[in-house]
Structure formats: C-alpha cells, structure tokens
Design a protein around this motif. Structure first.
Motif, short mmCIF file in Angstrom:
data_model
loop_
_atom_site.label_atom_id
_atom_site.label_comp_id
_atom_site.label_asym_id
_atom_site.label_seq_id
_atom_site.Cartn_x
_atom_site.Cartn_y
_atom_site.Cartn_z
N ASP A 195 3.71 -2.36 -9.02
CA ASP A 195 3.89 -2.30 -7.57
C ASP A 195 5.36 -2.50 -7.19
N THR B 284 -4.72 2.99 -10.05
CA THR B 284 -5.07 2.15 -8.91
C THR B 284 -4.75 2.80 -7.56
N HIS B 285 -3.79 3.72 -7.55
CA HIS B 285 -3.39 4.37 -6.29
C HIS B 285 -3.27 5.88 -6.49
N ARG C 200 0.63 4.22 -12.21
CA ARG C 200 0.09 3.88 -10.90
C ARG C 200 -1.16 4.68 -10.54
N THR D 108 -9.89 11.11 -5.02
CA THR D 108 -9.57 10.71 -3.65
C THR D 108 -10.42 11.44 -2.62
N GLU E 215 -1.37 8.07 -3.88
CA GLU E 215 0.08 7.96 -3.75
C GLU E 215 0.84 8.81 -4.76
N ARG F 23 0.80 -1.23 0.00
CA ARG F 23 0.00 0.00 0.00
C ARG F 23 0.83 1.27 0.00
#
Length: 428
Positions: A321, A347-348, A344, A389, A351, A104
């Motif tokens: 990842d 999915t994130h 990325r 987010t 971050e 994560r």
C-alpha cells in the motif's frame, strides 16, 4: 512599460455589493472556496453539523479534496477563534476519512498526503482544547499505529493523553515488546517506547533506550541534549567525553554502521534491504527506517528511475500500500508499475486495470511479434481482472475498440486468437 495595477487597492475601493458579486462568481469556478464559504456561513454559531454532512457527501466525489479542505479550514478557523464547540470528533473523522481515501485510491495529485498531515495536526489542537477520554485517545493512537495507517507523534497529543493515556500506551507497548514481535510491529513498538519515555519525562529510561541503539553521532548528541535539558549537565559532559573515547567494537553495531554507510553512498532497493536485514536483527530498524525512507523519498523526485527505487524498496519490505502511494506521488517506470500491479492485483484488482492497459498499448506500439505475444498475455490478465471486478462488459468494449484501431496488425490479431481471447464478431 508600467507594472501591474495595485489589485489590493482596487479591491478596497469597491463597494460591498460589487465585492460580494465578484466573490460569488469565483466560487462557481473554485469548489474549495465555495465549500469553505458555505461552511463559514453554516458554522457561525459553532454548530459543525454541516461540516459532518459535507464529509458524508464527499465519498469518491471529484470535489473530494476541495470538500475535505473546506472542512479543515473550518476546524482551523474555529480553533483560532477559541470556539467552545468540541471540534475533536470532527477533526478525527477528517483524519480517518482522508487516511481511508489514501488507502483506497492513493494520492495521484499529492494533495491528500498534505491534507492528512494538516488534519492530524488539527486533531491534536482540538484534543488539546477539549481533551477527550485519555484512554480512548490512547487506544486510537495504538490502533492506527500498529495497523500502519498513520504515524502519530505522541508529543503532539501529550497534553490530551495526560498520565492516564500515556500509561495506557506504555502498558500496551511493553506487552507487545515482551512478545518478541518482528517487522513492522517491532518497529512501531520501539518508536512508541522511545516517545513514551520522552513525553513522560523519564530521562533515565530514554537514555537507556537510546544507549541500546548502535553508536551513531546523532544518537550520542540526542543523549547529551536529553541530559542537558534535564539539568544534568555534569552527566552530559561525562557522556560526551565517553562517546568520543575509542571503545571496544560491537560486531553487530559495526555491521549496521557498515550497511548504513553503503546505503548512504548508494541508496537503492538492494542497499536498503541489506540495511533493513541487519538493523532488524540488531533491534534498531525503527530508528534507521525513518531516515532511510526519507532519503529514498528525497531521491524519488529526480525521475522515474529514482522513484522506482523507492517503490521496489517498499515492495521488498512487504508494504504494497505504501509502495502504491509512492508510485502515485512520484511515478515509476512501466516495468516497475507492472511489478507493483502484480503484487496489488490480489487485493485491489480495480486499481491495477489502468496499469495493464497502458502496458498493452505500449507493447502494441513496438510493432514487434514478441511484443504482440506479451500484449496478448496481458490481455488475458486484463480479462480476468475485469471478471473479478464485475466489469466484463467493459473488457468486451475495450477489446472491440482495440481490434478496430489495430485491425491491420494481423500478427497481433493472430496472437490474440492464440491466447484464446474472444474477438468481436465483426473482426472474427
């Protein structure tokens, strides 16, 4: 000039109360020491419920590394003391917890990767001390291996797996290979197939697996070692003699060897991709990948450019990842970080927000019209990420601060307007 005082002798001369006060004062500055001592006090009887409670409370706590470190210290101490407590569930939970945190949030400090390796080693020790159900252990190893969360060496768990667990892994791997897998699934299945043959003592099976690989010195030496360890010395000598005898070239193996030579001489994303392509076609990528990635990781410590080579190689292999963790551990150039963020963000999104902010600030510092235009494009991307987010208000505050700081850069403000990004009311 006299040297430093003998601290050990000084401490031995102190009374117990003074030592306790000094140690207690240090725990207020060192979270890991505090948690470790608290767990030592709570687990004197072998009850590890307090260690589970500490993992419950860890989460995304700033003291996360300290808390998990204290739990691992406790497991190690109890194992060393020969505790009768079943420590396998706690050790496995620590493994999964740390692996999840790495997945994560990455590993900016590089500490979690080392703690994960230690946690796996302690889990193996705990399983050896109090073996769990062998088939359940086998299922767990298969799950984390094929999902790419962990690389488990079967030799570490061979005692706990026993014949039943090893047979379970072999059966599953055989089914996977029969289905003609590709990519990561094929690589994992081939690695496990070789390790199953090793831990089960299947000398003929292991020699057959190794012999199917492209002819390399290290492979030939391993076959010789396997035969000698099995007491089959005459076969080992005969194989060594054959390995040194010129043989008919294998076109596929020769191409693999050529690509490997090119990679060893010029390691980088391009040569890595070329090696991966031919090695996968030859069915030997699992063996080639381990050393190839290790070479790129070794070079990644030489600076951002080398680190970027590792990141780009992992991205090209569709391992975002792993690439993200590599960047956080070794660094990368701004351009490489941007490439990684673009992959990325799907999915994130949370971050990659800092990556885009840093890029925007860098572009603004260039004081160039084209850079301002690019910065405005990234601001649109940043606005979208904040919306996804649920932090749109944070973006509004960021814009207010950015425009206030750079209010004299009229061209920048004009580009922001042209990108249809709402300006703070005072500026507008």
């Amino acid at each position: 000039m006299s040297g430093p005082p003998d601290l050990r002798s000084y401490l031995r001369g102190l009374d117990v109360g003074t030592l306790a006060d000094l140690l207690y004062a240090q725990t207020r500055r060192d979270p890991e020491l505090r948690h470790s001592l608290e767990l030592r006090a709570a687990t004197q009887s072998g009850d590890v419920s307090e260690a589970h409670r500490l993992l419950d409370a860890a989460g995304s706590d700033p003291d996360y590394a300290a808390k998990t470190g204290a739990v691992l210290d406790t497991v190690a101490r109890l194992l060393d003391a020969g505790s009768r407590a079943d420590l396998a569930p706690l050790a496995r939970r620590a493994v999964e917890d740390i692996a999840g945190m790495l997945e994560r949030h990455g590993d900016p400090s590089g500490d979690l990767g080392e703690r994960l390796e230690r946690a796996v080693a302690l889990y193996a020790r705990a399983c050896a001390a109090r073996p769990p159900d062998p088939e359940q252990l086998a299922d767990w190893i298969l799950e984390v291996s094929f999902e790419g969360r962990l690389v488990i060496e079967l030799a570490d768990f061979s005692g706990a797996l026993g014949e039943a667990g090893t047979a379970r892994i072999k059966s599953t791997v055989d089914e996977v290979l029969a289905g003609a897998p590709a990519g990561h699934r094929l690589a994992v299945a081939q690695r496990l197939q070789e390790e199953v043959a090793e831990v089960s003592g299947d000398v003929d099976g292991l020699v057959a697996i190794l012999s199917a690989k492209p002819p390399r010195v290290e492979v030939s030496l391993k076959i010789v070692r396997v035969l000698r360890a099995a007491g089959r010395h005459s076969e080992a000598i005969a194989y060594a003699a054959r390995a040194l005898t010129p043989h008919k070239p294998d076109p596929v193996a020769d191409v693999v060897l050529l690509r490997r030579k090119e990679f060893d001489e010029h390691p980088g994303p391009e040569t890595y991709a070329a090696l991966r392509s031919v090695a996968m076609e030859a069915g030997v990528w699992a063996a080639q990948r381990v050393s190839a990635v290790a070479r790129l990781r070794e070079r990644a410590t030489d600076g951002e450019e080398r680190a970027g080579e590792l990141v780009r190689a992992l991205l090209a292999e569709d391992r975002p990842d792993e690439a993200w963790r590599a960047w956080q551990r070794f660094g990368a150039s701004p351009e490489c970080r941007l490439e990684l963020a673009a992959v990325r963000e799907g999915t994130h999104p949370d971050e990659v927000i800092p990556v885009y902010r840093n890029r925007i600030e860098y572009l603004i510092e260039q004081k160039d019209p084209q850079a301002y235009r690019e910065a405005a494009k990234h601001l649109k991307k940043l606005r979208s990420l904040h919306k996804r987010t649920g932090t749109a208000e944070e973006f509004t505050g960021y814009m207010a601060e950015l425009v206030t700081v750079h209010r004299r850069k009229t061209r920048l403000v004009a580009e922001i307007r042209a990108a249809r990004i709402a300006l703070p009311k005072a500026t507008a």
